[in-house]
Design an enzyme around this catalytic site. Structure first.
Site, short mmCIF file in Angstrom:
data_model
loop_
_atom_site.label_atom_id
_atom_site.label_comp_id
_atom_site.label_asym_id
_atom_site.label_seq_id
_atom_site.Cartn_x
_atom_site.Cartn_y
_atom_site.Cartn_z
N CYS A 139 22.18 45.75 72.68
CA CYS A 139 22.92 44.72 71.80
C CYS A 139 22.41 43.30 72.15
CB CYS A 139 24.33 44.84 72.44
SG CYS A 139 25.22 46.21 72.00
N ARG A 141 16.70 44.56 70.70
CA ARG A 141 17.74 44.96 71.47
C ARG A 141 18.80 46.05 70.83
NH1 ARG A 141 17.92 41.54 75.85
NH2 ARG A 141 20.02 42.22 76.52
N TRP A 185 23.67 48.03 69.28
CA TRP A 185 22.94 49.65 69.69
C TRP A 185 24.54 50.25 70.33
CZ3 TRP A 185 23.11 52.89 74.00
CH2 TRP A 185 21.97 53.71 74.00
N ASN A 236 28.03 42.69 74.81
CA ASN A 236 27.12 43.69 75.39
C ASN A 236 27.47 44.30 76.79
OD1 ASN A 236 24.76 45.08 76.01
ND2 ASN A 236 23.74 43.21 76.38
N GLY A 237 27.44 45.41 76.77
CA GLY A 237 27.71 46.42 78.08
C GLY A 237 28.75 47.39 77.71
N GLU A 276 2.67 59.47 79.01
CA GLU A 276 2.99 58.46 78.08
C GLU A 276 2.66 58.72 76.69
OE1 GLU A 276 4.18 55.33 77.99
OE2 GLU A 276 3.35 54.31 76.68
N LYS A 309 5.33 58.40 73.67
CA LYS A 309 5.16 57.41 72.72
C LYS A 309 5.09 58.16 71.10
CE LYS A 309 4.72 53.23 74.08
NZ LYS A 309 5.53 53.54 75.33
N GLU A 339 8.78 58.84 70.68
CA GLU A 339 9.39 57.53 70.24
C GLU A 339 9.33 57.17 68.73
OE1 GLU A 339 10.13 54.30 73.95
OE2 GLU A 339 7.91 55.01 73.56
N HIS A 396 1.79 77.40 83.99
CA HIS A 396 2.81 77.64 84.42
C HIS A 396 4.11 77.56 83.59
CE1 HIS A 396 1.12 78.11 88.46
NE2 HIS A 396 0.52 76.99 88.28
N LYS A 411 15.19 48.16 72.88
CA LYS A 411 14.34 47.80 73.88
C LYS A 411 14.43 47.57 75.23
CE LYS A 411 9.95 45.48 74.19
NZ LYS A 411 9.12 46.56 74.54
C1 G6P Z 1 13.56 51.35 77.08
C2 G6P Z 1 12.08 50.93 76.16
C3 G6P Z 1 10.86 51.49 76.81
C4 G6P Z 1 11.04 50.90 78.21
C5 G6P Z 1 12.19 51.18 79.01
C6 G6P Z 1 12.20 50.52 80.30
O1 G6P Z 1 13.52 52.52 76.75
O2 G6P Z 1 12.62 51.54 74.81
O3 G6P Z 1 10.00 50.99 75.82
O4 G6P Z 1 9.68 51.45 78.78
O5 G6P Z 1 13.48 50.73 78.09
O6 G6P Z 1 12.30 48.99 79.89
P1 G6P Z 1 11.82 47.95 80.89
O7 G6P Z 1 12.19 46.60 80.30
O8 G6P Z 1 12.75 48.08 82.22
O9 G6P Z 1 10.39 47.89 81.27
#
Ligand code: G6P
Length: 612
Positions: free
Chosen positions: A2, A27, A75, A101-102, A484, A488, A491, A508, A607
């Site tokens: 948000c 956000r 969000w 926001n929260g 990772e 990705k 995502e 396993h 984000k």
């Molecule tokens: C969200 C974002 C990710 C990020 C994670 C941690 O899930 O979509 O891309 O890695 O938060 O965020 P930070 O700002 O703490 O690195």
């Protein structure tokens, strides 16, 4: 999670608010809205489902004149994305508007009482209770009423409120969710983070937990919510470059940010490496008593999402080269454990945004228990950078794409620098310090070389987009990179399911799923575990599984076993993750594009995750 914006001053509020919402859209982006107070003291509110451009379209046909306003990009936490659940929310009479926001944890009980008192609710959100509580308790002063209301609120909030019953001001408050007040000339701004005001002002006041701000056109007063005492706050100057938040010719921020990585590595290392002494200089750590740092005997890295995977790479580096035991913990888990911590434990929070709620909560818990708290943070002035005793900024520049790419690579780079920094106060030799620095110095050119494979990776995305599942495998330094790569892909190209696994663990369990329709991506640079990974490739091949391999230039024999090969240049084993990451990030980006997705803002993600 948000985004909040507010404006009070001389301009048309809606123009700034729209611009700010676009900058804050990363956000959250399931719905948005704004409320503007006109000079005639009428309140107009517009809300829309979907992205900010949908709100912009809607605003075209509506009255939104006025120089005081608040806005929000959402969000969803409570209540599905809909126009009714979009912020701002108002009371029964439409005299008070709130953006939030929260999460208000005790909203249900508050709502039940309000309904009993005759209040009519229009949304399923937790936020709406705040507007009704203000309505119920209002006695002439918006700030006093809000302070009173907040005393019965449990949870997290960054709030901005306007009312036609007490016009000429925006009242804001914060607990656990970020909020900044930005100071202009005869105008002031509110935002979830300062990037929203780039191009308007660079003067920022960071609101702390438990503080309430009364913002007028020419003034900004901060008081404590608990006792109404005035709080003196410093106004900081922040470096906000508008050009950094433009796409600069790229179709997507994600691609721009991946292609920026060579420059990011230069920025993360600039002025920090002293080659002839094999030393690293990290200004942000100089404030510390160096003996305290020398005496630490254990490191706990706390992070969430992609940042935690950078932490795992750091674990291998710090243990191998600095000789310190390291554990990596997810913020969401660590905060509820009973960790054994003492003053010789250093806790490093890694976070791009510096605002991730679980990382912050864990950090505060570690601080309470007496750990030395450090940060590796990209966003200057963010909560984590302020709550840690010392730290290192990434200098990766603003990262706008929701999926983290350039910040991830810079986190690995900073961890490599940190390894040398600590290692050289322990057993690391001058020769080894110099060797790692020399190799880090070459990385920008080597990443450029890796990026040249982008056309090949794009065609691989087209070739493999018909598959529904992928397994990513790696060992040692590249085990976190395999994870990772899978993260990705999930995502950004969310029609595909992917898992990242340690090469040795594959037999396993995951091997049961392998057949000709289940491809595996092997992250196999020519390193100390290459032979072991070769055996894993044989095991996959024996089950007719397709293989895409990322390996070091010169490893021609891999073409005998892999269906497709992406080559990366040679570097030191501990730095291979910097080079193996880029093809995986590009692969996920091009896969998302194959499906026609908005790769900058994938479905359901945000984000900055500022709620638990
Ligand atoms: C969200 C974002 C990710 C990020 C994670 C941690 O899930 O979509 O891309 O890695 O938060 O965020 P930070 O700002 O703490 O690195």
């Amino acid at each position: 999670m948000c985004g909040i914006a507010g404006y009070i001053g001389k301009r048309q509020a809606s123009e700034f608010l729209l611009d700010a919402l676009k900058k804050l859209e990363y956000r959250g982006y399931d719905s948005s809205g704004m409320a503007v107070l006109s000079e005639e003291n009428t309140l107009n509110c517009v809300r829309s489902i979907g992205r900010i451009n949908a709100l912009e379209e809607k605003l075209k046909g509506m009255k939104s004149n006025g120089s005081i306003g608040i806005a929000h990009t959402r969000w969803a936490t409570h209540g599905y994305p809909s126009e009714a659940n979009a912020h701002p929310h108002s009371d029964c009479s439409g005299n008070i508007f709130v953006v939030h926001n929260g999460i208000i944890e005790n909203y249900k009980i508050l709502k039940e009482d309000l309904i009993k008192n005759g209040h009519k609710f229009q949304s399923n959100t937790d936020t709406e209770v705040i507007a009704h509580l203000i309505e119920e308790r209002f006695k002439g002063s918006l700030e006093q009423t809000l302070a009173d209301v907040l005393k019965c609120i449990e949870g997290a909030y960054a709030l901005a409120v306007i009312s036609k019953n007490d016009p000429g001001k925006i009242v804001v408050a914060k607990k656990s969710s970020p909020l900044v007040i930005c100071i202009g000339k005869n105008e002031n701004f509110i935002a979830s983070d300062s990037s929203a005001v780039a191009g308007y002002t660079d003067k920022v006041i960071y609101l702390d937990d438990g503080e309430l701000g009364i913002v007028t056109k020419d003034d900004c007063k901060i008081v404590s919510i608990a006792n109404n005492n005035k709080v003196h706050k410093e106004c900081c100057s922040v470096d906000l470059d508008v050009s950094e938040i433009r796409k600069n010719g790229y179709e997507h921020f994600l691609l721009k940010e991946i292609f920026e990585i060579p420059e990011v590595v230069k920025n993360s290392t600039r002025g920090r490496m002293i080659l002839d002494q094999g030393l690293v200089k990290l200004g942000g750590l100089e404030v510390l008593d160096q003996d305290k740092l020398r005496n630490i005997n254990r490191i706990i890295i706390i992070a969430c999402g992609t940042a935690s995977l950078a932490g795992f790479v750091g674990e291998y580096m710090l243990e191998e080269y600095a000789g310190i035991p390291v554990e990596v913990e997810l913020g969401s888990e660590f905060r509820y454990r009973k960790p054994i911590i003492d003053s010789k434990t250093a806790v490093i929070a890694i976070s791009q945004s510096g605002e991730t709620a679980d990382t912050i909560a864990s950090l505060l818990e570690a601080k309470r228990k007496g750990a030395l708290t450090l940060g590796i943070v990209n966003t200057v002035g963010s909560t984590i950078s302020r709550e840690t005793e010392a730290g290192v900024y990434n200098h990766a520049g603003p990262e706008l794409s929701v999926a983290s790419t350039k910040a991830f690579v810079s986190q690995i780079i900073v961890l490599a620098l940190f390894t040398i920094y600590l290692g050289r106060t322990r057993d690391m030799s001058l020769v080894m310090g110099k060797r790692i620095i020399e190799e880090i110095d070459k990385l920008p050119c080597l990443i450029e070389e890796t990026l040249k494979n982008h056309e090949q990776i794009k065609s691989l995305a087209a070739k493999y987009s018909k598959y529904k599942n992928f397994l990513f495998l790696g060992r040692k330094y590249n085990y976190p990179i395999a994870r990772e790569g899978a993260l990705k892909l999930k995502e950004i190209a969310y029609h595909i399911h992917a898992e990242g696994y340690a090469g040795g663990e594959m037999k396993h369990g995951p091997i049961a799923m392998i057949d000709e329709n289940f491809p595996s991506v092997f992250v196999v640079p020519n390193d100390s575990v290459y032979e072991k990974m070769w055996s894993n490739m044989e095991e996959i091949k024996a089950r007719r599984g397709k293989i895409i391999a990322i390996t070091t230039k010169g490893n021609k024999n891999i073409e005998d076993i892999a269906d497709d090969v992406i080559y990366i240049p040679k570097t030191l084993e501990m730095l291979t993750p910097v080079l193996t990451t880029t093809p995986l990030h590009l692969f996920a980006a091009y896969m998302g594009m194959e499906f026609g997705f908005d790769i900058d803002k994938p479905r359901n993600l945000a984000k900055s995750v500022t709620v638990e």
